[in-house]
Design a protein around this motif. Structure first.
Motif, PDB file in Angstrom:
ATOM      1  N   GLN A  88      -6.778  -3.405  -1.140  1.00  0.00           N
ATOM      2  CA  GLN A  88      -6.772  -1.963  -0.852  1.00  0.00           C
ATOM      3  C   GLN A  88      -7.892  -1.611   0.117  1.00  0.00           C
ATOM      4  OE1 GLN A  88      -4.435   0.452  -2.144  1.00  0.00           O
ATOM      5  NE2 GLN A  88      -5.343   1.339  -0.328  1.00  0.00           N
ATOM      6  N   GLU A  89      -9.058  -2.186  -0.087  1.00  0.00           N
ATOM      7  CA  GLU A  89     -10.188  -1.938   0.818  1.00  0.00           C
ATOM      8  C   GLU A  89      -9.873  -2.449   2.223  1.00  0.00           C
ATOM      9  OE1 GLU A  89     -13.619  -1.055   2.754  1.00  0.00           O
ATOM     10  OE2 GLU A  89     -12.900  -0.234   0.861  1.00  0.00           O
ATOM     11  N   THR A 113      -7.405   0.030   3.847  1.00  0.00           N
ATOM     12  CA  THR A 113      -8.080   1.288   4.159  1.00  0.00           C
ATOM     13  C   THR A 113      -9.032   1.141   5.343  1.00  0.00           C
ATOM     14  OG1 THR A 113      -7.912   1.982   1.853  1.00  0.00           O
ATOM     15  CG2 THR A 113      -9.565   3.095   3.203  1.00  0.00           C
ATOM     16  N   ASP A 149       0.831  -1.204   0.000  1.00  0.00           N
ATOM     17  CA  ASP A 149       0.000   0.000   0.000  1.00  0.00           C
ATOM     18  C   ASP A 149       0.865   1.254   0.000  1.00  0.00           C
ATOM     19  OD1 ASP A 149      -2.560   1.468   0.313  1.00  0.00           O
ATOM     20  OD2 ASP A 149      -1.706   1.974   2.272  1.00  0.00           O
TER      21      ASP A 149
END
Length: 141
Positions: free
Chosen positions: A99-100, A103, A44
């Motif tokens: 990515q989710e 996050t 990330d």
């Protein structure tokens, strides 16, 4: 404690270790290992990387990193693609699900920490925490 470097190092290490474990309780809903979380965090922050690059950055053997990367690939959080600069190599990168996960995990950890800082510390104490963080930043810089 007398303020010696040794006492300070011990206190910082113990407290940050406990804080890290508490944060992990709130953000690691997938029960990933520390190595697997490290893969996601590094991808990330720094973008696609080879297993060798990830291993070097995390200070582990490439074989160990290959296992960690394989595990997050199986979970659909990371994918491997041909290296655009060298088709013989592959690079790992986060999938949209990865990515989710990163996050939402960060948001959950930050939300928990902000809540307990607000509940348990006064505004003046929170300022002391900020001052201590600035000092620790000098250590890691």
């Amino acid at each position: 404690m007398d303020g010696s470097a040794e006492d300070t190092a011990r206190a910082v290490r113990l407290t940050l270790g406990r804080l890290r474990r508490r944060l992990r309780e709130h953000y690691d809903r997938a029960e990933l290992t520390a190595s697997q979380l490290g893969v996601l965090t590094r991808l990330d922050r720094e973008g696609p990387a080879t297993v060798s690059d990830l291993a070097a950055a995390e200070g582990v053997r490439p074989q160990s990193m290959a296992m960690a990367v394989g595990a997050v690939i199986e979970r659909g959080l990371v994918r491997r693609d041909p290296d655009p600069d060298d088709g013989r190599r592959q690079v790992a990168s986060l999938t949209p699900a990865g990515q989710e996960f990163v996050t939402s995990s960060r948001a959950a950890g930050q939300g928990w920490l902000a809540g307990v800082l607000g509940e348990r510390l006064t505004a003046e104490e929170r300022m002391h925490v900020l001052e201590a963080m600035a000092l620790l930043e000098k250590v890691v810089a």
